[in-house]
Design a protein around this motif. Structure first.
Motif, short mmCIF file in Angstrom:
data_model
loop_
_atom_site.label_atom_id
_atom_site.label_comp_id
_atom_site.label_asym_id
_atom_site.label_seq_id
_atom_site.Cartn_x
_atom_site.Cartn_y
_atom_site.Cartn_z
N PHE A 185 7.98 8.45 1.73
CA PHE A 185 7.39 9.72 1.36
C PHE A 185 8.46 10.78 1.09
O PHE A 185 8.50 11.84 1.69
CB PHE A 185 6.39 10.20 2.42
CG PHE A 185 5.19 9.32 2.53
CD1 PHE A 185 4.15 9.42 1.62
CD2 PHE A 185 5.09 8.37 3.54
CE1 PHE A 185 3.04 8.59 1.71
CE2 PHE A 185 3.99 7.54 3.64
CZ PHE A 185 2.96 7.65 2.72
N GLU A 197 0.01 14.48 4.86
CA GLU A 197 -0.19 14.20 3.42
C GLU A 197 -1.67 14.27 3.08
O GLU A 197 -2.50 13.85 3.80
CB GLU A 197 0.35 12.81 3.08
CG GLU A 197 1.83 12.69 3.24
CD GLU A 197 2.63 13.24 2.07
OE1 GLU A 197 2.21 13.05 0.92
OE2 GLU A 197 3.65 13.86 2.33
N LYS A 244 0.36 8.98 6.79
CA LYS A 244 -0.13 10.13 6.02
C LYS A 244 -0.58 11.24 6.97
O LYS A 244 -0.35 12.41 6.72
CB LYS A 244 -1.23 9.73 5.05
CG LYS A 244 -0.67 8.97 3.86
CD LYS A 244 -1.72 8.80 2.81
CE LYS A 244 -1.09 9.21 1.50
NZ LYS A 244 -2.00 9.37 0.42
N LYS A 272 0.84 -1.21 0.00
CA LYS A 272 0.00 0.00 0.00
C LYS A 272 0.87 1.26 0.00
O LYS A 272 0.62 2.20 -0.74
CB LYS A 272 -0.92 -0.02 1.22
CG LYS A 272 -1.84 1.17 1.35
CD LYS A 272 -2.68 1.04 2.61
CE LYS A 272 -3.39 2.33 2.92
NZ LYS A 272 -4.09 2.26 4.21
N LEU A 273 1.92 1.26 0.82
CA LEU A 273 2.82 2.42 0.89
C LEU A 273 3.51 2.67 -0.45
O LEU A 273 3.68 3.81 -0.86
CB LEU A 273 3.87 2.23 1.98
CG LEU A 273 3.38 2.38 3.42
CD1 LEU A 273 4.44 1.94 4.40
CD2 LEU A 273 2.94 3.81 3.69
N LYS A 274 3.90 1.60 -1.12
CA LYS A 274 4.58 1.74 -2.41
C LYS A 274 3.73 2.49 -3.43
O LYS A 274 4.26 3.14 -4.32
CB LYS A 274 4.94 0.36 -2.97
CG LYS A 274 6.09 -0.30 -2.25
CD LYS A 274 6.38 -1.67 -2.83
CE LYS A 274 7.54 -2.33 -2.12
NZ LYS A 274 7.83 -3.67 -2.65
N LYS A 275 2.42 2.44 -3.27
CA LYS A 275 1.51 3.11 -4.19
C LYS A 275 1.19 4.55 -3.78
O LYS A 275 0.58 5.29 -4.54
CB LYS A 275 0.19 2.33 -4.29
CG LYS A 275 0.36 0.94 -4.86
CD LYS A 275 -0.94 0.18 -4.80
CE LYS A 275 -0.74 -1.25 -5.25
NZ LYS A 275 -1.96 -2.05 -5.06
N GLN A 276 1.59 4.95 -2.57
CA GLN A 276 1.17 6.25 -2.03
C GLN A 276 2.16 7.38 -2.25
O GLN A 276 1.86 8.52 -1.93
CB GLN A 276 0.87 6.12 -0.54
CG GLN A 276 -0.34 5.28 -0.26
CD GLN A 276 -0.64 5.19 1.21
OE1 GLN A 276 0.17 5.53 2.06
NE2 GLN A 276 -1.84 4.73 1.53
N GLY A 277 3.34 7.11 -2.69
CA GLY A 277 4.32 8.18 -2.87
C GLY A 277 5.68 7.59 -3.20
O GLY A 277 5.85 6.39 -3.35
N ASN A 318 0.04 2.80 9.64
CA ASN A 318 -1.28 3.14 9.11
C ASN A 318 -1.61 4.62 9.27
O ASN A 318 -2.49 5.13 8.59
CB ASN A 318 -2.35 2.28 9.75
CG ASN A 318 -2.37 0.88 9.19
OD1 ASN A 318 -2.12 0.66 8.01
ND2 ASN A 318 -2.66 -0.10 10.04
#
Length: 133
Positions: free
Chosen positions: A52, A133, A128, A7-12, A125
């Protein structure tokens, strides 16, 4: 933990280091202290890294630099270990022999109540929110 990493890899923009081996984690813990179970689970997936980018946070590892230093002076007291830092310079700490993860406001010399997490998963979790963010 793998789901959170994906999930983190897709967020920034992230820079995850290769995971530590079980032997590397055990060797580090045998010479230092036992880390929170969820953090060691994370280390198997990513032994440190930058999240991030450019102004996020850095997590430390047991085999890739920067290595967790149990004597790091930037912590509230000896009952904590620094496992990372926000871009602001505030350290991310875990309480020894506990799953608790906190952000230490080193300028004010306090841990704010809203920056204490029951475990590493809860901390991840809320990244952000922590970073605005």
């Amino acid at each position: 933990m793998k789901e959170i990493l994906d999930k983190l890899k897709k967020q920034g923009e992230m820079l995850f280091k290769a995971g530590a081996t079980e032997e590397e984690i055990l060797l580090w813990e045998n010479n230092n202290i036992a880390l929170p179970k969820q953090y060691t689970e994370w280390l198997r997936l990513s032994d440190g890294g930058d999240l991030f980018l450019p102004a996020g946070l850095q997590l430390y590892g047991v085999s890739h630099k920067p290595i967790i230093d149990i004597d790091d002076d930037d912590r509230p007291d000896d009952s904590f270990v620094v496992i990372g830092a926000l871009a602001s310079g505030d350290p991310i700490v875990c309480r020894k022999d506990s799953e608790t993860i906190c952000i230490y406001n080193h300028e004010a010399g306090v841990i704010e109540v809203d920056e204490v997490y029951d475990d590493f998963k809860s901390f991840l979790n809320d990244l952000k929110g922590i970073l605005g963010e």
